[in-house]
Enzyme design. Sequence first.
Site, short mmCIF file in Angstrom:
data_model
loop_
_atom_site.label_atom_id
_atom_site.label_comp_id
_atom_site.label_asym_id
_atom_site.label_seq_id
_atom_site.Cartn_x
_atom_site.Cartn_y
_atom_site.Cartn_z
N GLU A 136 3.96 -89.33 2.04
CA GLU A 136 5.19 -90.05 1.68
C GLU A 136 5.70 -89.73 0.28
OE1 GLU A 136 3.51 -94.33 0.06
OE2 GLU A 136 4.01 -94.15 2.18
N GLU A 150 -12.87 -78.92 -11.35
CA GLU A 150 -12.18 -78.59 -10.10
C GLU A 150 -12.50 -77.15 -9.66
OE1 GLU A 150 -7.74 -78.50 -8.12
OE2 GLU A 150 -7.93 -78.01 -10.23
N SER A 181 -9.97 -74.62 -14.40
CA SER A 181 -9.89 -74.82 -15.86
C SER A 181 -11.26 -75.23 -16.39
CB SER A 181 -8.86 -75.92 -16.19
OG SER A 181 -7.59 -75.56 -15.73
N PRO A 182 -12.21 -74.28 -16.45
CA PRO A 182 -13.60 -74.64 -16.77
C PRO A 182 -13.83 -75.20 -18.16
CG PRO A 182 -13.32 -72.26 -16.75
CD PRO A 182 -12.04 -72.85 -16.25
N GLY A 183 -12.85 -75.11 -19.03
CA GLY A 183 -13.00 -75.68 -20.37
C GLY A 183 -12.98 -77.19 -20.39
N GLU A 207 1.55 -79.31 5.35
CA GLU A 207 2.55 -78.84 4.39
C GLU A 207 3.55 -77.87 4.98
OE1 GLU A 207 1.53 -77.38 0.52
OE2 GLU A 207 0.36 -79.15 0.04
N ARG A 254 6.72 -80.19 -9.96
CA ARG A 254 5.42 -80.51 -10.54
C ARG A 254 5.63 -81.30 -11.82
NH1 ARG A 254 1.45 -80.65 -6.99
NH2 ARG A 254 1.01 -78.64 -6.01
N GLU A 280 -14.40 -83.89 -23.57
CA GLU A 280 -13.52 -84.68 -22.72
C GLU A 280 -13.36 -83.91 -21.42
OE1 GLU A 280 -10.09 -84.89 -25.19
OE2 GLU A 280 -10.95 -86.41 -26.50
N ILE A 337 -14.11 -93.04 -18.62
CA ILE A 337 -13.09 -93.85 -19.27
C ILE A 337 -11.88 -94.11 -18.37
CG2 ILE A 337 -13.77 -93.19 -21.60
CD1 ILE A 337 -11.42 -91.22 -21.63
#
Length: 183
Positions: free
Chosen positions: A140, A119, A113-115, A96, A64, A38, A14
């Site tokens: 940048e 990643e 975050s396996p739920g 960095e 963040r 999802e 989506i």
Amino acid sequence: MSKFEEKTIHSERIYEGKIINLKVDEVMLPNGNQSKRELIEHPGAVALVAITEDHKIIMVEQFRKALERTIIEIPAGKIEKGEDPKYTAMRELEEETGYSADHLELIQSFSTSPGFADEVIHLYSATGLKKSTSGAVLDEDEFVELLEVTIEEAEQLMKVNRIYDAKTAFAVLWAKQKISTEN
């Protein structure tokens, strides 16, 4: 096949973004019922526990947006398509922090975050650090401040929620164990 496996019946992407894609999967549950999931697709990332000769951890402070605040983290970055995670780790360390490392070693790869996300972060230790003359070469849209903290300082930063993300907390605990066994 696991007795808990959910079989995908239908999958619909989506959203396709620069960093993540979103999809909705319709699945068949182990009991025969159907449900929706999802999911976030992410190319993976690396993170580095960069330890100086005097046993300080190189960290970065940055804002963040998802948290709407500034936190302190270990250096990390997204794996580019086709890139080896070890190469990404060295690249991210240099970009960095302005440091390079004589030694990179994979500590652990783990799901963030396996739920809802696929990643995986590959966590590396970086030792034999050398500071470049040019310093960090940030993207940048990247604004960070470089910090060098002791294990004790890092633990205090965790207590007051300045270190707030799981990868950095894991890294601090790993570094504490590593440094205590070396002394």
